[in-house]
Design a protein around this motif. Structure first.
Motif, mmCIF file in Angstrom:
data_model
loop_
_atom_site.group_PDB
_atom_site.id
_atom_site.type_symbol
_atom_site.label_atom_id
_atom_site.label_comp_id
_atom_site.label_asym_id
_atom_site.label_seq_id
_atom_site.Cartn_x
_atom_site.Cartn_y
_atom_site.Cartn_z
ATOM 1 N N LEU A 7 13.593 -10.854 7.597
ATOM 2 C CA LEU A 7 12.731 -10.095 8.496
ATOM 3 C C LEU A 7 12.729 -8.611 8.135
ATOM 4 C CD1 LEU A 7 13.483 -11.733 11.976
ATOM 5 C CD2 LEU A 7 11.592 -12.182 10.406
ATOM 6 N N GLY A 8 13.850 -8.097 7.653
ATOM 7 C CA GLY A 8 13.897 -6.700 7.235
ATOM 8 C C GLY A 8 12.955 -6.428 6.087
ATOM 9 N N MET A 9 12.970 -7.302 5.074
ATOM 10 C CA MET A 9 12.049 -7.142 3.952
ATOM 11 C C MET A 9 10.607 -7.320 4.397
ATOM 12 S SD MET A 9 13.952 -9.018 0.751
ATOM 13 C CE MET A 9 12.625 -8.524 -0.374
ATOM 14 N N ALA A 10 10.377 -8.262 5.303
ATOM 15 C CA ALA A 10 9.015 -8.490 5.795
ATOM 16 C C ALA A 10 8.494 -7.258 6.526
ATOM 17 C CB ALA A 10 8.985 -9.710 6.712
ATOM 18 N N ALA A 11 9.360 -6.587 7.286
ATOM 19 C CA ALA A 11 8.945 -5.381 8.009
ATOM 20 C C ALA A 11 8.571 -4.265 7.047
ATOM 21 C CB ALA A 11 10.057 -4.924 8.950
ATOM 22 N N VAL A 12 9.395 -4.068 6.005
ATOM 23 C CA VAL A 12 9.092 -3.033 5.017
ATOM 24 C C VAL A 12 7.821 -3.396 4.250
ATOM 25 C CG1 VAL A 12 9.905 -1.860 2.933
ATOM 26 C CG2 VAL A 12 11.493 -2.311 4.810
ATOM 27 N N ALA A 13 7.683 -4.667 3.883
ATOM 28 C CA ALA A 13 6.488 -5.096 3.156
ATOM 29 C C ALA A 13 5.227 -4.890 3.999
ATOM 30 C CB ALA A 13 6.627 -6.560 2.746
ATOM 31 N N LEU A 14 5.314 -5.180 5.297
ATOM 32 C CA LEU A 14 4.161 -4.964 6.176
ATOM 33 C C LEU A 14 3.839 -3.479 6.269
ATOM 34 C CD1 LEU A 14 2.023 -5.946 8.161
ATOM 35 C CD2 LEU A 14 3.772 -5.920 9.963
ATOM 36 N N TYR A 15 4.865 -2.652 6.358
ATOM 37 C CA TYR A 15 4.664 -1.204 6.391
ATOM 38 C C TYR A 15 3.949 -0.728 5.128
ATOM 39 C CZ TYR A 15 6.023 3.715 5.850
ATOM 40 O OH TYR A 15 6.020 5.068 5.638
ATOM 41 N N LEU A 16 4.373 -1.221 3.970
ATOM 42 C CA LEU A 16 3.736 -0.838 2.717
ATOM 43 C C LEU A 16 2.301 -1.351 2.653
ATOM 44 C CD1 LEU A 16 6.666 -1.462 0.189
ATOM 45 C CD2 LEU A 16 5.941 0.701 1.228
ATOM 46 N N GLY A 38 -4.897 1.643 3.786
ATOM 47 C CA GLY A 38 -5.497 2.893 4.217
ATOM 48 C C GLY A 38 -5.018 3.493 5.510
ATOM 49 N N PHE A 39 -4.110 2.834 6.214
ATOM 50 C CA PHE A 39 -3.593 3.441 7.434
ATOM 51 C C PHE A 39 -2.671 4.612 7.080
ATOM 52 C CE2 PHE A 39 -4.467 -0.942 8.897
ATOM 53 C CZ PHE A 39 -5.346 -0.638 9.926
ATOM 54 N N PRO A 40 -2.719 5.700 7.852
ATOM 55 C CA PRO A 40 -1.901 6.877 7.538
ATOM 56 C C PRO A 40 -0.461 6.721 8.012
ATOM 57 C CG PRO A 40 -3.217 7.317 9.469
ATOM 58 C CD PRO A 40 -3.635 5.944 8.990
ATOM 59 N N VAL A 41 0.284 5.838 7.360
ATOM 60 C CA VAL A 41 1.629 5.496 7.826
ATOM 61 C C VAL A 41 2.725 6.266 7.113
ATOM 62 C CG1 VAL A 41 0.885 3.171 8.465
ATOM 63 C CG2 VAL A 41 1.862 3.564 6.193
ATOM 64 N N PHE A 42 2.410 6.902 5.994
ATOM 65 C CA PHE A 42 3.447 7.544 5.204
ATOM 66 C C PHE A 42 3.724 8.958 5.703
ATOM 67 C CE2 PHE A 42 1.464 4.621 1.959
ATOM 68 C CZ PHE A 42 2.462 3.667 2.050
ATOM 69 N N ALA A 43 4.851 9.499 5.264
ATOM 70 C CA ALA A 43 5.226 10.855 5.649
ATOM 71 C C ALA A 43 4.211 11.854 5.096
ATOM 72 C CB ALA A 43 6.621 11.183 5.127
ATOM 73 N N GLY A 44 4.013 12.949 5.818
ATOM 74 C CA GLY A 44 3.057 13.963 5.388
ATOM 75 C C GLY A 44 1.778 13.880 6.191
ATOM 76 N N THR A 45 0.800 14.669 5.819
ATOM 77 C CA THR A 45 -0.473 14.659 6.525
ATOM 78 C C THR A 45 -1.224 13.365 6.232
ATOM 79 O OG1 THR A 45 -1.655 15.697 4.688
ATOM 80 C CG2 THR A 45 -0.608 17.164 6.276
ATOM 81 N N PRO A 46 -2.167 12.965 7.091
ATOM 82 C CA PRO A 46 -2.942 11.748 6.830
ATOM 83 C C PRO A 46 -3.614 11.744 5.468
ATOM 84 C CG PRO A 46 -3.301 12.489 9.075
ATOM 85 C CD PRO A 46 -2.479 13.557 8.398
ATOM 86 N N GLU A 47 -4.111 12.901 5.038
ATOM 87 C CA GLU A 47 -4.808 12.956 3.755
ATOM 88 C C GLU A 47 -3.860 12.621 2.597
ATOM 89 O OE1 GLU A 47 -6.965 14.894 6.786
ATOM 90 O OE2 GLU A 47 -4.949 15.342 6.061
ATOM 91 N N ARG A 48 -2.595 13.018 2.738
ATOM 92 C CA ARG A 48 -1.633 12.741 1.679
ATOM 93 C C ARG A 48 -1.024 11.358 1.819
ATOM 94 N NH1 ARG A 48 2.803 16.829 2.406
ATOM 95 N NH2 ARG A 48 3.777 15.505 0.819
#
Length: 204
Positions: free
Chosen positions: A71-80, A86-96
């Motif tokens: 489940l831990g890997m599945a959570a990270v994989a879903l996040y990626l 295209g969802f702005p999920v990563f650190a930094g501004t949405p554009e980055r």
């Protein structure tokens, strides 16, 4: 079938009292919730020296300890995946922080490292490493190596070795080690709390 980490079993057992459906559906809900926590951790900045830090590596270390490897890997994989589409999920501004272009950019190796770290930490948690502060810290320290290894190798291809260490390691290592200590102290305390409630003994 591999046993989940004890905490994952506990959470699933508790959710079973309140959520309808199969264990698979409850596992799906846990994965979705964990991926959202990863998003929140990426967007949460805390003041630290020498630069402000997000809580993302903390979440990447703690969630597989709670959920176990699968489940831990599945959570990270879903996040990626959320980031890739295209969802702005990563650190930094949405554009980055949107899309494949960001993921194959200079910091892309760290994202791969998140998945490797989740596999390692979750597997060690299932072996009981999350039950002791020393072994929990060791598991998460190894997880950090899994993050920094591919991250620095990938970043080196963009800026060279010296700059990769200067930009991709030195500003963050001290803070990440502090997160390891914090998480290692937190997890056994969580186990004690669960033991007091009786969930630990009943659903281990």
């Amino acid at each position: 079938m591999q046993a989940r980490s004890a905490v994952s079993t506990t959470i699933s057992a508790v959710l079973a009292q309140y959520l309808p459906g199969s264990r698979g559906k409850r596992g799906f809900l846990l994965v979705v919730a964990a991926s959202l926590l990863l998003v929140l951790s990426a967007k949460t900045q805390v003041p630290f020296w020498p630069v402000p830090q997000t809580m993302q590596t903390f979440a990447v270390m703690v969630l597989p300890m709670i959920l176990g490897r699968r489940l831990g890997m599945a959570a990270v994989a879903l996040y990626l995946f959320e980031g890739a589409v295209g969802f702005p999920v990563f650190a930094g501004t949405p554009e980055r922080g949107i899309g494949i272009a960001y993921m194959v950019g200079p910091t892309g190796g760290y994202l791969v490292g998140f998945l490797i770290a989740a596999c390692l930490i979750g597997g060690l948690a299932q072996k009981g490493w999350d039950r002791n502060p020393v072994t929990a810290a060791a598991a998460m320290a190894m997880g950090l190596l899994c993050i920094y290894g591919p991250g620095l190798v990938w970043l080196t291809g963009f800026v060279g070795v010296n700059k990769a260490i200067e930009l991709g390691l030195q500003p963050f290592l001290f803070a990440d080690l502090a997160k390891v200590i914090l998480a290692a102290l937190l997890l056994p305390g969580l186990w004690k709390l669960l033991s007091i409630t009786g969930f630990d003994a009943a659903h281990r």
